[in-house]
Design a protein around this motif. Structure first.
Motif, short mmCIF file in Angstrom:
data_model
loop_
_atom_site.label_atom_id
_atom_site.label_comp_id
_atom_site.label_asym_id
_atom_site.label_seq_id
_atom_site.Cartn_x
_atom_site.Cartn_y
_atom_site.Cartn_z
N TYR A 115 0.80 -1.21 0.00
CA TYR A 115 0.00 0.00 0.00
C TYR A 115 0.84 1.27 0.00
O TYR A 115 0.49 2.26 0.62
CB TYR A 115 -0.93 0.01 1.22
CG TYR A 115 -0.37 -0.71 2.42
CD1 TYR A 115 0.59 -0.12 3.23
CD2 TYR A 115 -0.79 -2.00 2.72
CE1 TYR A 115 1.11 -0.79 4.30
CE2 TYR A 115 -0.27 -2.68 3.80
CZ TYR A 115 0.68 -2.07 4.59
OH TYR A 115 1.21 -2.75 5.66
N LEU A 116 1.97 1.27 -0.70
CA LEU A 116 2.85 2.44 -0.73
C LEU A 116 2.71 3.20 -2.03
O LEU A 116 3.63 3.89 -2.46
CB LEU A 116 4.32 2.01 -0.54
CG LEU A 116 4.76 1.69 0.89
CD1 LEU A 116 4.20 0.38 1.35
CD2 LEU A 116 6.28 1.67 0.99
N ASP A 117 1.55 3.13 -2.69
CA ASP A 117 1.41 3.66 -4.04
C ASP A 117 1.20 5.16 -4.08
O ASP A 117 0.87 5.70 -5.12
CB ASP A 117 0.28 2.95 -4.77
CG ASP A 117 -1.03 2.98 -4.02
OD1 ASP A 117 -0.98 2.84 -2.78
OD2 ASP A 117 -2.07 3.14 -4.65
N ASP A 118 1.40 5.88 -2.99
CA ASP A 118 1.37 7.33 -3.03
C ASP A 118 2.68 7.89 -3.61
O ASP A 118 2.77 9.08 -3.88
CB ASP A 118 1.16 7.92 -1.63
CG ASP A 118 -0.29 7.79 -1.19
OD1 ASP A 118 -1.08 7.23 -1.97
OD2 ASP A 118 -0.61 8.23 -0.08
N HIS A 119 3.69 7.05 -3.77
CA HIS A 119 4.98 7.48 -4.30
C HIS A 119 5.35 6.59 -5.48
O HIS A 119 4.90 5.45 -5.58
CB HIS A 119 6.07 7.42 -3.23
CG HIS A 119 6.02 8.55 -2.26
ND1 HIS A 119 7.11 9.33 -1.95
CD2 HIS A 119 5.01 9.07 -1.53
CE1 HIS A 119 6.77 10.26 -1.07
NE2 HIS A 119 5.50 10.12 -0.80
#
Length: 637
Positions: A115-119
Motif C-alpha cells: 500500500y505504498l502507491d502514493d509514491h
C-alpha cells in the motif's frame, strides 16, 4: 538536545464531522507464508497520487527518479546484516545488500507491504520481500535485517546556514519490527549521534523536518547522515524513504499529505468506499478531507482545503486554520456531495492559505454503480493485484464490512477467486451482523452470523468475478453494519485464494480463524487485515451465479426462509419462501437449549414474539416433514 520539529502522525479519520467509533481491540491477523508463493499476478498500473519533489534548486536532493531499479544513486551507500538478501524483481530474483529502490509493486512483492502507491520510486528495505538464499520468506527462514543502513554522501556545509533535513518515510510495524531512526556524523562517519529518536510508525507516508543547526554550522565540512532500520528480530514489513532534501526552509510552504473522500459511518465514524451502489449513495453524502502540513518557516494564515467536482457544479472548502511552522492539521470540508446517478466522480482537491501559498492539485475518484458495493480498488473493469490464501491451514471466512445507508435486498456476494484456487474448492458466502462494542475487552465488537448461501465449487470459476447467490435474497435495513465474507473449510487438499486489490483501514476487512490456527489464538477468533479482498455485495435483482451441487440445491430448495428485522427486540417476522405442512420452528440459545417451538402450517409469513428473552444470539431452525432443515441466527438487543 535532540530536535524533531515535525513528524506527520498516522493518517486517521477523525474531526468535527466524524468520530472514530470502531473498536480496535480486535487482533491483527498473522502472516501466512504461503501467500508469498502465489503465481505471478497481473500487473495493474497504479495511480500516481504524489509527484516526486523537484530537485532543481536544493543544496542536496534525491527523489530516486533517475535510478535503475533496484540500484541506489551512486552517491549513496547501504549495508545489511543479512548476507543472502535476495528480492523478487521482474520475474526473477536479484541480490541486494540492504536498501534498494523500486515502486509500490516491488515493495509488495512479498505479499504484505502492498500500500505504498502514493509514491513512484523510492528506497526501501523490506523483510517481506527478502528471499534468503533466493528462497521464499517465511517465519522459519526469516531474514536477518537487524541493522539496515542507508547512508547519504558526505556534505560540506562551509558557508551555509539555516540548513534543514526534509524527507518522507513509511514505517510500518503492523507485523512487528524494530525501530527506524536518523543518525548524523560530523567526523566523516567515525562516530554517529542519534538525531531523531525512534521515528513514528504508521501505514501512511509521513513527512519529517529536522533542524541541522545543532549539529552543523557554516564551517562543518565532514558531515554524514544515515537512516537506520531494524526488523526487531521479527518477520516485519519494512522501512521506506523518499524525497530527501537538505536546504533552508522556505518562508512559506504548504503540503497536502493526504486527500480523500469519506462517507459517514455509525461504526467507523468515517470510511472510504471506492465503489457504492446508487441506492446507498443517494441515501448519504460524501465529505472531503485533507491532511495538510506547513513546511515553511512562517505561520500559514487561514489555511483551507478545497474540493471541486467540476462537471457536477459542486465546490466546497473547509474552515480556515492558522497553522504554525511545521505543524499539521486534518481539515474537513463543510459541504457534502450526494451522488444521484451512476458514474465515476472525480474531486479535484488542493490546500491554500490567505497569502497565496498553495499546494498542487490532487484528484480523488470514486464510483457509483447500479448495484455493486466494494472496498477493493479494482473498479468495475479492473482485476486482482494479489491474492490471499483462506483455508490452506484451517477453515476460515474472510471479507469486508459495509455500512447500509438505505433498505436494500442483497441477491449475492460477489467474489473474484484468484487462479491459484484449487479446481474442486467448495465455498459459501456468509453475511454477519456487526454489533459495535465500546472498545474494551469486556465489551468487544461482536460479529454474529446472520445467514449464508449454499456452497458452490468456486474452483470452476477463476477467470473472473462470480456471484454466490442467496436463496432467498436477504433484506437489510438502513443503519445495519454488515460483514460479508467468503468461507471455505479446510480439508488439506482444496484451497481458496481470494483476489486482492488495494488496502483497508483497521476493522474494515475481517477474517475469522474458525479452527484456531493463528498463533496464540482460539477457534472462532476474529482478526483484521489491511489487504482488501475482492468480496462485494451485489444488489442486482437480475444477478445470476453458479448453481450449487444437486444435493445442496435440493436441500436449499426445500427449506427457505428469511428473518427481519435482525437484530431486533425479540419481535420479528419469519418469511417462508416455500410454505408446507408440519414445518417445525425451533429457536435455541447459545447453550443449545430450545427456548421456543412451534409447528407452522402452510404459512408464508409468521410473526414471532420472544420479547421476554434475554439479549443475545439465538439460532432459528426450520425443519420440514422430510427432516431437512435450514438455519439462521437472530440477535436480540
Amino acid at each position: 538536545m535532540k530536535k524533531i520539529y515535525s513528524i506527520v502522525a498516522s493518517f486517521i479519520i477523525v474531526g468535527f464531522s466524524f468520530a472514530q467509533n470502531v473498536n480496535t481491540n480486535v487482533k491483527m491477523a498473522n502472516k501466512k507464508s504461503i501467500d508469498n508463493n502465489l503465481p505471478k499476478v497481473i500487473k495493474i498500473a497504479m495511480e500516481q497520487r504524489s509527484a516526486a519533489v523537484d530537485c532543481s534548486d536544493e543544496f542536496y536532493c534525491e527523489n530516486f527518479e533517475n535510478v535503475t531499479v533496484p540500484s541506489l544513486p551512486d552517491s549513496m551507500s547501504t549495508s545489511s546484516s543479512e548476507q543472502n538478501y535476495f528480492i523478487p524483481l521482474g520475474g526473477s530474483t536479484v541480490q541486494v545488500s540492504g536498501f534498494f529502490t523500486g515502486n509500490s509493486q516491488d515493495a509488495g512483492a512479498g505479499g504484505y507491504w502492498t500500500y505504498l502507491d502514493d509514491h513512484t520510486t523510492f528506497a526501501m528495505t523490506n523483510d517481506d520481500s527478502c528471499l534468503p538464499g533466493g528462497t521464499a520468506p517465511n517465519e522459519n527462514n526469516n531474514c536477518d535485517l537487524s541493522f539496515e543502513v542507508l547512508e547519504l554522501p558526505e556534505f560540506d556545509f562551509t558557508g551555509q546556514s539555516n540548513m534543514w533535513l526534509l524527507f518522507e518515510f513509511y514505517h510500518d510495524k503492523n507485523w512487528g519490527g524494530g525501530d527506524a531512526s536518523v543518525e548524523i556524523s560530523v567526523d566523516s562517519g567515525t562516530s554517529w549521534e542519534d538525531m531523531s529518536g525512534p521515528l513514528p510508525e504508521t501505514q501512511a507516508w509521513q513527512a519529517a523536518a529536522f533542524d541541522l543547526s545543532e549539529y552543523v554550522d557554516s564551517t562543518s565540512s565532514n558531515v554524514k547522515i544515515r537512516f537506520i532500520w531494524s526488523d526487531g528480530g521479527s518477520w516485519a514489513s519494512g522501512f521506506a524513504v523518499d524525497d530527501i532534501v537538505i536546504n533552508p526552509l522556505p518562508e512559506f510552504a504548504l503540503k497536502l499529505n493526504q486527500a480523500l473522500h469519506l462517507l459517514p459511518s455509525t461504526y467507523f465514524g468515517g470510511t472510504s468506499y471506492p465503489t457504492v451502489p446508487k441506492s446507498q449513495a443517494e441515501a448519504t453524502a460524501y465529505n472531503f478531507a485533507g491532511y495538510i502540513q506547513n513546511m515553511g518557516l512562517n505561520t500559514l494564515d487561514s489555511a483551507r482545503v478545497y474540493a471541486t467536482i467540476t462537471n457536477e457544479g459542486f465546490s466546497t472548502q473547509s474552515d480556515g486554520v492558522n497553522t504554525i511552522s511545521l505543524d499539521q492539521d486534518t481539515l474537513y470540508c463543510n459541504d457534502f456531495f450526494t451522488a444521484t446517478s451512476a458514474g465515476i466522480y472525480t474531486a479535484e482537491m488542493y490546500a491554500a492559505d490567505e497569502n497565496g501559498t498553495q499546494t498542487e492539485t490532487s484528484s480523488v475518484s470514486f464510483e457509483v454503480t447500479e448495484y455493486e458495493y466494494a472496498r477493493d480498488d479494482a473498479g468495475m473493469s479492473g482485476d486482482y493485484t494479489g491474492g490471499s490464501y483462506v483455508n490452506n491451514e484451517g477453515s476460515e471466512q474472510r471479507g469486508n464490512v459495509f455500512d447500509i445507508y438505505a433498505d436494500a435486498t442483497i441477491y449475492a456476494i460477489k467474489v473474484r477467486a484468484h487462479p491459484a484456487t484449487s479446481p474442486n474448492c467448495m465455498v459459501k458466502g456468509i453475511l454477519n451482523t456487526v454489533i459495535p462494542g465500546d472498545g474494551t475487552e469486556a465489551n468487544p465488537t461482536t460479529y454474529a452470523f446472520y445467514t449464508e448461501t449454499p456452497e458452490i465449487n468456486i474452483g470452476e470459476y477463476t477467470d473472473g468475478w462470480t456471484n454466490i447467490m442467496f436463496d432467498p435474497p436477504v433484506q437489510v435495513f438502513a443503519g445495519d453494519v454488515i460483514l460479508a465474507t467468503i468461507s471455505a473449510a479446510y480439508n488439506g487438499v482444496d484451497t481458496l485464494v481470494i483476489g486482492t486489490s488495494g488496502n483497508t483501514d483497521v476493522a474494515e476487512t475481517m477474517l475469522q480463524d474458525i479452527d484456531g490456527t493463528q498463533p496464540n489464538g482460539n477457534p472462532g477468533d476474529w482478526y483484521y487485515t489491511t489487504t482488501a479482498p475482492m468480496v462485494r455485495l451485489n444488489f442486482d435483482p437480475n444477478a445470476t451465479g453458479p448453481a450449487p451441487p444437486a444435493s445442496i440445491a435440493e436441500k436449499g430448495n426445500q427449506v427457505k426462509f428469511n428473518i427481519y428485522p435482525n437484530p431486533n427486540n425479540g419481535v420479528f417476522n419469519l418469511e417462508i419462501s416455500n410454505a408446507a405442512e408440519n414445518q417445525l420452528l425451533e429457536i435455541s440459545n447459545v447453550l443449545g437449549q430450545i427456548v421456543y417451538t412451534m409447528y407452522i402450517e402452510n404459512n408464508i409469513s409468521y410473526k414471532v414474539n420472544l420479547s421476554e428473552l434475554k439479549t443475545g444470539i439465538y439460532t432459528v431452525s426450520l425443519t420440514n416433514s422430510d427432516g431437512i432443515s435450514n438455519i439462521n441466527k437472530i440477535i436480540i438487543k
